[in-house]
Scaffold this motif. Structure first.
Motif, PDB file in Angstrom:
ATOM      1  N   THR A  60       0.823  -1.219   0.000  1.00 47.67           N
ATOM      2  CA  THR A  60       0.000   0.000   0.000  1.00 47.67           C
ATOM      3  C   THR A  60       0.852   1.263   0.000  1.00 47.67           C
ATOM      4  OG1 THR A  60      -0.141   0.226   2.423  1.00 47.67           O
ATOM      5  CG2 THR A  60      -1.730  -1.251   1.355  1.00 47.67           C
ATOM      6  N   VAL A  61       2.176   1.094  -0.076  1.00 48.73           N
ATOM      7  CA  VAL A  61       3.099   2.230   0.023  1.00 48.73           C
ATOM      8  C   VAL A  61       3.623   2.593  -1.365  1.00 48.73           C
ATOM      9  CG1 VAL A  61       5.352   2.921   0.928  1.00 48.73           C
ATOM     10  CG2 VAL A  61       3.747   1.704   2.393  1.00 48.73           C
ATOM     11  N   PRO A  62       3.711   3.883  -1.699  1.00 49.06           N
ATOM     12  CA  PRO A  62       4.230   4.278  -3.017  1.00 49.06           C
ATOM     13  C   PRO A  62       5.664   3.811  -3.241  1.00 49.06           C
ATOM     14  CG  PRO A  62       3.163   6.133  -1.912  1.00 49.06           C
ATOM     15  CD  PRO A  62       3.277   5.043  -0.897  1.00 49.06           C
ATOM     16  N   THR A  63       6.028   3.624  -4.494  1.00 52.57           N
ATOM     17  CA  THR A  63       7.385   3.250  -4.859  1.00 52.57           C
ATOM     18  C   THR A  63       8.374   4.294  -4.347  1.00 52.57           C
ATOM     19  OG1 THR A  63       6.573   2.164  -6.851  1.00 52.57           O
ATOM     20  CG2 THR A  63       8.913   2.730  -6.794  1.00 52.57           C
ATOM     21  N   GLY A  64       9.516   3.816  -3.849  1.00 49.74           N
ATOM     22  CA  GLY A  64      10.547   4.724  -3.366  1.00 49.74           C
ATOM     23  C   GLY A  64      10.628   4.807  -1.863  1.00 49.74           C
ATOM     24  N   PHE A  65       9.646   4.216  -1.165  1.00 53.20           N
ATOM     25  CA  PHE A  65       9.675   4.162   0.298  1.00 53.20           C
ATOM     26  C   PHE A  65      10.138   2.772   0.727  1.00 53.20           C
ATOM     27  CE2 PHE A  65       6.905   7.700  -0.492  1.00 53.20           C
ATOM     28  CZ  PHE A  65       7.134   8.576   0.562  1.00 53.20           C
ATOM     29  N   HIS A  66      11.025   2.726   1.737  1.00 54.67           N
ATOM     30  CA  HIS A  66      11.621   1.468   2.176  1.00 54.67           C
ATOM     31  C   HIS A  66      11.315   1.217   3.653  1.00 54.67           C
ATOM     32  CE1 HIS A  66      13.836   1.737  -1.589  1.00 54.67           C
ATOM     33  NE2 HIS A  66      14.255   2.937  -1.227  1.00 54.67           N
ATOM     34  N   ARG A  91      16.410 -20.092  -0.231  1.00 57.47           N
ATOM     35  CA  ARG A  91      16.685 -21.244  -1.101  1.00 57.47           C
ATOM     36  C   ARG A  91      16.298 -20.960  -2.551  1.00 57.47           C
ATOM     37  NH1 ARG A  91      18.469 -25.855   0.965  1.00 57.47           N
ATOM     38  NH2 ARG A  91      18.295 -26.207   3.221  1.00 57.47           N
ATOM     39  N   TYR A  92      15.339 -20.067  -2.754  1.00 61.19           N
ATOM     40  CA  TYR A  92      14.877 -19.752  -4.091  1.00 61.19           C
ATOM     41  C   TYR A  92      14.903 -18.237  -4.276  1.00 61.19           C
ATOM     42  CZ  TYR A  92      13.335 -24.571  -3.785  1.00 61.19           C
ATOM     43  OH  TYR A  92      13.311 -25.929  -3.615  1.00 61.19           O
ATOM     44  N   PRO A  93      15.090 -17.770  -5.502  1.00 61.99           N
ATOM     45  CA  PRO A  93      15.245 -16.326  -5.733  1.00 61.99           C
ATOM     46  C   PRO A  93      14.059 -15.505  -5.232  1.00 61.99           C
ATOM     47  CG  PRO A  93      15.880 -17.576  -7.687  1.00 61.99           C
ATOM     48  CD  PRO A  93      15.248 -18.559  -6.744  1.00 61.99           C
ATOM     49  N   VAL A  94      14.372 -14.383  -4.613  1.00 60.53           N
ATOM     50  CA  VAL A  94      13.375 -13.413  -4.182  1.00 60.53           C
ATOM     51  C   VAL A  94      13.574 -12.169  -5.033  1.00 60.53           C
ATOM     52  CG1 VAL A  94      12.500 -12.047  -2.253  1.00 60.53           C
ATOM     53  CG2 VAL A  94      13.418 -14.344  -1.840  1.00 60.53           C
ATOM     54  N   GLU A  95      12.493 -11.633  -5.588  1.00 62.88           N
ATOM     55  CA  GLU A  95      12.616 -10.510  -6.515  1.00 62.88           C
ATOM     56  C   GLU A  95      12.028  -9.216  -5.968  1.00 62.88           C
ATOM     57  OE1 GLU A  95      10.977 -11.717 -10.251  1.00 62.88           O
ATOM     58  OE2 GLU A  95      12.418 -13.370 -10.523  1.00 62.88           O
ATOM     59  N   GLU A  96      10.781  -9.224  -5.538  1.00 64.68           N
ATOM     60  CA  GLU A  96      10.124  -7.984  -5.135  1.00 64.68           C
ATOM     61  C   GLU A  96      10.637  -7.494  -3.780  1.00 64.68           C
ATOM     62  OE1 GLU A  96       5.921  -7.781  -5.386  1.00 64.68           O
ATOM     63  OE2 GLU A  96       5.798  -8.958  -7.233  1.00 64.68           O
ATOM     64  N   GLU A  97      10.746  -6.167  -3.660  1.00 66.38           N
ATOM     65  CA  GLU A  97      11.236  -5.570  -2.417  1.00 66.38           C
ATOM     66  C   GLU A  97      10.348  -5.945  -1.237  1.00 66.38           C
ATOM     67  OE1 GLU A  97      12.030  -1.158  -0.425  1.00 66.38           O
ATOM     68  OE2 GLU A  97      12.080  -1.382  -2.608  1.00 66.38           O
ATOM     69  N   SER A  98       9.038  -5.977  -1.447  1.00 62.94           N
ATOM     70  CA  SER A  98       8.127  -6.315  -0.346  1.00 62.94           C
ATOM     71  C   SER A  98       8.358  -7.735   0.146  1.00 62.94           C
ATOM     72  CB  SER A  98       6.672  -6.146  -0.785  1.00 62.94           C
ATOM     73  OG  SER A  98       6.365  -6.996  -1.885  1.00 62.94           O
ATOM     74  N   ASP A  99       8.751  -8.646  -0.750  1.00 63.49           N
ATOM     75  CA  ASP A  99       9.006 -10.032  -0.355  1.00 63.49           C
ATOM     76  C   ASP A  99      10.317 -10.149   0.443  1.00 63.49           C
ATOM     77  OD1 ASP A  99       6.693 -11.055  -1.481  1.00 63.49           O
ATOM     78  OD2 ASP A  99       7.624 -11.368  -3.436  1.00 63.49           O
ATOM     79  N   HIS A 100      11.301  -9.331   0.096  1.00 59.74           N
ATOM     80  CA  HIS A 100      12.538  -9.315   0.884  1.00 59.74           C
ATOM     81  C   HIS A 100      12.242  -8.869   2.320  1.00 59.74           C
ATOM     82  CE1 HIS A 100      15.618 -10.170  -2.159  1.00 59.74           C
ATOM     83  NE2 HIS A 100      14.931  -9.411  -2.999  1.00 59.74           N
ATOM     84  N   ALA A 101      11.472  -7.796   2.459  1.00 60.34           N
ATOM     85  CA  ALA A 101      11.153  -7.271   3.785  1.00 60.34           C
ATOM     86  C   ALA A 101      10.305  -8.258   4.575  1.00 60.34           C
ATOM     87  CB  ALA A 101      10.418  -5.931   3.648  1.00 60.34           C
ATOM     88  N   ALA A 102       9.282  -8.825   3.923  1.00 61.96           N
ATOM     89  CA  ALA A 102       8.393  -9.763   4.597  1.00 61.96           C
ATOM     90  C   ALA A 102       9.116 -11.059   4.949  1.00 61.96           C
ATOM     91  CB  ALA A 102       7.182 -10.061   3.716  1.00 61.96           C
TER      92      ALA A 102
END
Length: 319
Positions: A51-57, A215-226
């Motif tokens: 729900t957060v705009p692109t560019g916020f981490h 073990r498997y590639p993570v692509e989206e930033e939200s998935d890295h954080a989660a």
């Protein structure tokens, strides 16, 4: 894709501010049909991030475990926009679950903060408490267990129980426990009779450490954080038991109450190897306070999580 962390923390959008988990949660560190707490943490962070705009981490996540979550029902996540400015985005997330009688129960709530990347004024980082073996020098979990058995340090039954109780985390992450780690020597306390190389230290000076990588590639930033949130919840509630020759069967209740996760870089890349060091600071009045800190391979601290947890003894035997 195999059993990826991305699948475990996936959410499906139902409306602008409402999501549902895509799969049922699984237990870990619990023989009852109660979900591992990292599920709620991971999917709530994922929902907030979407729900957060692109560019916020993501840089801060705080909240409370309000009740056990069943492994038999999916959960609903409702996001509330608490703050939206040029620099910060704040989201409150409530996780609810159907009780089967037409009503729902609030299980979990968190507050997540996001910030636009800014130029740094200072750059420094604390180091781990001790020098740990590099991940290349540490054995994968299965090989580590087999070596402990062949060296006569643990029984085969310990390794089997460890694999069953904590197999979830090792399915989605490759984990390599450092040989200096208490958790690596006693299998997170399953082999509680094992003497460790840190037995001469006070409990607040003892450490457990593990290298991890998705073990498997993570692509989206939200998935890295989660995914990071999912992992950091693991083992903190019973870390004091692991460091004190005890295990879950020595308590009547042991579970996380609250948490504070902080991220010190824009993105923690789960495709890279990271070191997690866990310590416990306080135990009193039926609660414990423990901490996990994470470094990248270059020695930069990239994240931390602290938790207070309930720790109740068994009631005294009645005469």
């Amino acid at each position: 894709m195999g059993d990826s962390i991305v699948q475990h923390i996936a959410v499906e959008r139902q409306s602008e501010w409402k999501f549902q988990s895509k799969r049922l949660a699984e237990p870990m560190g619990n023989t009852l049909p109660i979900a591992y707490g990292g599920y709620n943490l991971g999917i709530a962070v994922n929902a907030a991030a979407k729900t957060v705009p692109t560019g916020f981490h993501l840089y801060s996540v705080m909240g409370h475990y309000l009740g056990p979550t069943s492994t038999k029902e999916k959960v609903t996540l409702t996001v509330f926009p608490s703050r939206s400015t040029k620099t910060f985005q704040t989201r409150r997330v409530q996780v609810t679950q159907s009780t089967g009688d037409g009503t729902s129960r609030l299980c979990f709530e968190l507050l997540a903060d996001f910030q636009r990347a800014e130029p740094e004024m200072l750059n420094y980082s604390a180091a781990p408490r001790m020098k740990y073996s590099h991940w290349k020098e540490c054995l994968p979990v299965q090989e580590m267990s087999e070596k402990l058995i062949s060296d006569g340090k643990i029984a085969a039954t310990h390794a089997k129980a460890f694999g069953k109780i904590f197999g979830l985390l090792n399915r989605v992450f490759e984990t390599r426990y450092c040989p200096e780690s208490i958790a690596g020597q006693n299998l997170l306390g399953v082999a509680k009779e094992v003497q460790t190389t840190q037995d001469d230290l006070p409990i607040t000076a003892k450490t457990s450490s593990v290298w991890f990588q998705s073990r498997y590639p993570v692509e989206e930033e939200s998935d890295h954080a989660a995914g990071l949130a999912f992992l950091l919840d693991g083992a903190l509630s019973f870390l004091p038991l692991t460091h004190n020759h005890m295990f879950l069967n020595d308590t009547s209740a042991c579970s996380s109450l609250d948490f504070a996760m902080r991220v010190f870089v824009p993105i923690v890349n789960l495709n890279n190897w990271h070191l997690r060091e866990s310590v416990t600071h306080v135990g009193a009045h039926g609660r414990t306070f423990s901490e996990a800190r994470v470094w990248d391979e270059e020695g930069n601290m990239v994240a931390s999580m602290t938790q207070q947890s309930i720790l109740r003894p068994h009631p005294p035997n009645k005469l």
